[in-house]
Scaffold this active site. Structure first.
Site, short mmCIF file in Angstrom:
data_model
loop_
_atom_site.label_atom_id
_atom_site.label_comp_id
_atom_site.label_asym_id
_atom_site.label_seq_id
_atom_site.Cartn_x
_atom_site.Cartn_y
_atom_site.Cartn_z
N CYS A 128 -5.36 113.13 30.88
CA CYS A 128 -4.34 114.11 30.50
C CYS A 128 -3.38 113.44 29.52
O CYS A 128 -3.08 112.25 29.65
CB CYS A 128 -3.57 114.58 31.73
SG CYS A 128 -2.36 115.89 31.38
N GLY A 186 -5.86 117.07 33.97
CA GLY A 186 -5.71 117.72 32.67
C GLY A 186 -4.69 118.83 32.63
O GLY A 186 -4.21 119.31 33.66
N GLU A 187 -4.35 119.22 31.42
CA GLU A 187 -3.41 120.31 31.17
C GLU A 187 -4.22 121.47 30.58
O GLU A 187 -4.67 121.39 29.42
CB GLU A 187 -2.31 119.82 30.20
CG GLU A 187 -1.47 120.89 29.55
CD GLU A 187 -0.88 121.90 30.53
OE1 GLU A 187 -0.29 121.51 31.54
OE2 GLU A 187 -1.02 123.11 30.26
N SER A 222 -2.24 126.30 36.30
CA SER A 222 -0.98 125.56 36.40
C SER A 222 -0.73 124.81 35.10
O SER A 222 -1.61 124.12 34.60
CB SER A 222 -1.07 124.57 37.57
OG SER A 222 0.11 123.81 37.66
N SER A 233 4.81 124.02 36.07
CA SER A 233 5.30 122.76 36.62
C SER A 233 6.70 122.50 36.06
O SER A 233 6.85 121.95 34.99
CB SER A 233 4.35 121.62 36.24
OG SER A 233 3.14 121.77 36.95
N LEU A 234 7.70 122.90 36.82
CA LEU A 234 9.07 122.82 36.32
C LEU A 234 9.72 121.49 36.69
O LEU A 234 10.19 120.76 35.82
CB LEU A 234 9.88 124.01 36.86
CG LEU A 234 11.26 124.22 36.23
CD1 LEU A 234 11.15 124.54 34.75
CD2 LEU A 234 12.03 125.34 36.95
N ASN A 279 3.55 112.82 46.25
CA ASN A 279 2.50 111.97 46.81
C ASN A 279 2.65 110.62 46.14
O ASN A 279 2.34 110.46 44.97
CB ASN A 279 1.13 112.59 46.54
CG ASN A 279 0.96 113.89 47.30
OD1 ASN A 279 1.17 113.94 48.52
ND2 ASN A 279 0.62 114.94 46.60
N CYS A 287 -2.28 116.20 45.12
CA CYS A 287 -1.73 116.47 43.78
C CYS A 287 -1.28 115.19 43.11
O CYS A 287 -0.57 114.38 43.70
CB CYS A 287 -0.51 117.38 43.87
SG CYS A 287 -0.83 118.92 44.67
N1 SAH Z 1 -1.21 119.84 33.94
C1 SAH Z 1 -1.04 120.94 34.85
C2 SAH Z 1 -2.01 120.86 35.97
C3 SAH Z 1 -1.74 119.75 36.96
S1 SAH Z 1 -1.48 120.55 38.44
C4 SAH Z 1 0.40 121.00 35.32
O1 SAH Z 1 1.15 120.09 35.00
O2 SAH Z 1 0.80 121.97 35.93
C5 SAH Z 1 -0.98 119.41 39.51
C6 SAH Z 1 0.39 119.67 40.08
O3 SAH Z 1 0.68 118.51 40.85
C7 SAH Z 1 1.46 119.76 39.01
O4 SAH Z 1 2.51 120.59 39.39
C8 SAH Z 1 1.91 118.33 38.95
O5 SAH Z 1 3.18 118.20 38.39
C9 SAH Z 1 1.87 117.94 40.42
N2 SAH Z 1 1.86 116.49 40.63
C10 SAH Z 1 1.52 115.54 39.75
N3 SAH Z 1 1.67 114.32 40.30
C11 SAH Z 1 2.10 114.50 41.56
C12 SAH Z 1 2.41 113.63 42.63
N4 SAH Z 1 2.30 112.31 42.51
N5 SAH Z 1 2.82 114.18 43.78
C13 SAH Z 1 2.92 115.51 43.92
N6 SAH Z 1 2.62 116.39 42.95
C14 SAH Z 1 2.21 115.89 41.78
#
Ligand code: SAH
Length: 360
Positions: free
Chosen positions: A113, A162-163, A194, A217-218, A293, A336
């Site tokens: 990503c 990925g995005e 997402s 993802s805010l 996480n 996640c």
């Molecule tokens: N690129 C997309 C898809 C990823 S989705 C996006 O950013 O939305 C995965 C989700 O998990 C996103 O909301 C991301 O911000 C979140 N995420 C990423 N790393 C994380 C972590 N270490 N702990 C919890 N959530 C996490």
């Protein structure tokens, strides 16, 4: 050299045209789709209700590429993580999450990503390449087959590596293939995309005939905070994201999910919750809190359960619908932000960036 077209990479209308151009009746495309998606064949020869000559000419003129299983991990909570190998040797991860409620496939849209969010392991990999539509939908073909779920309903979340909006065309093509009535026949309501909020692509998404649920993802209510966590915020800031979400066409009773990773001492204070509630006033929103996480190399900590509760309560008291995402499959690093594949070949741009970094 142009290879043979890949049946896994063609949506049905295009397959109909391709067959038409070869003098094959269009309805054969529906049969082929059912074989690939409903019945899970990976070899054109197995499409036994096609006339022998047609099968032979399909074999001569097309390929059918399917990701292969390289490794499978099963968590104590039932979550499963699949390492899949693609035709060029690149590998990606896909996750199966049971009873959420219903069965959910979490699938990837890119190898790595480019967004480099500060708390996400996948972001550490950088972007190796985009997935093709065939590889995106292929994850569903493989998982549904391995889990014997081909004939049941399931959900799909584009929340793997990925995005998705950074690979817009292939992602949308994959959704068309997955929703095709002669393929999996998925309802777009069972699919959630997402995104970190790439605004031009969000505007495009708003006009698509196939409209998945939307999750943004805010992660922070202000540009100052979000800019530290999500680098692309410098280009597409909080106010613009909210304005775009307010304009986004939503079906009756549906809402946009705002994901918010909670990081201890960074964005989990009651003040942050108050600002978030204010920001989302007037947006058809629900907030999904994701306690971090944690992982080695990620410079943040997961907040205490009390801090998570307090944050959720502060939102709820302000009439914001809020849920806390239960972390699944952490023991197999399937949760996640934990999807990472080591040792991918880097793109030229990445190699240059790594060199520049070493020399700085
Ligand atoms: N690129 C997309 C898809 C990823 S989705 C996006 O950013 O939305 C995965 C989700 O998990 C996103 O909301 C991301 O911000 C979140 N995420 C990423 N790393 C994380 C972590 N270490 N702990 C919890 N959530 C996490």
């Amino acid at each position: 050299m142009l290879g043979r077209p890949d049946l896994a990479q063609i949506d049905r209308p295009s397959l109909e045209s391709a067959l038409d151009a070869r003098g094959v009746p269009r309805f054969r495309a529906r049969q082929i789709f059912r074989w690939i998606y409903k019945r899970g064949v990976t070899d054109i020869e197995q499409m036994t209700d096609l006339p022998r000559e047609l099968r032979a000419s399909l074999v001569a003129e097309f390929t059918l590429t399917t990701p292969t299983l390289a490794h499978r991990d099963i968590s104590t909570d039932g979550t499963q993580k699949f390492l899949l190998r693609l035709a060029d040797g690149a590998t990606i991860e896909s996750v199966f999450i049971p009873d959420t409620p219903g069965n959910t496939f979490c699938i990837s849209t890119q190898v790595g990503c480019a967004m480099a969010c500060a708390f996400c392991l996948t972001g550490r990999m950088g972007l190796a390449r985009n997935l093709t539509a065939g590889e995106i939908a292929g994850q569903v073909r493989v998982l549904a087959g391995l889990l014997d779920l081909r004939d049941s309903t399931f959900n799909i979340v584009l929340m793997g590596m990925g995005e998705p909006l950074h690979n817009y065309d292939e992602t949308m093509k994959a959704l068309r293939i997955l929703c095709d009535e002669h393929g999996f026949g998925m309802s777009p309501r069972r699919i959630t995309l997402s995104t970190v909020g790439l605004l031009p692509q969000l505007e495009r998404l708003a006009r698509e005939p196939i409209m998945p649920n939307l999750a943004i993802s805010l992660h922070a209510p202000t540009d100052r905070q979000r800019g530290e966590l999500v680098p692309i915020n410098k280009k597409y800031g909080v106010a613009d994201i909210i304005a775009t979400c307010k304009r986004f066409p939503l079906k009756k009773r549906s809402r946009i999910t705002f994901e918010y990773v909670l990081l201890a001492g960074v964005n989990d204070r009651p003040e942050d919750a108050r600002l978030l509630a204010k920001l989302l006033a007037g947006v058809k929103a629900k907030v999904n809190l994701i306690p971090l996480n944690a992982a080695a190399g990620i410079p943040f900590e997961r907040p205490s359960d009390e801090a998570v509760d307090r944050f959720a309560r502060t939102l709820a008291e302000r009439d914001v619908t809020v849920s806390v995402r239960k972390s699944r499959g952490r023991d197999i690093r399937a949760a996640c932000g934990q999807l990472i594949v080591e040792g991918q070949r880097k793109s030229a741009g990445q190699q240059l960036a790594a060199l520049a970094f070493q020399n700085s």
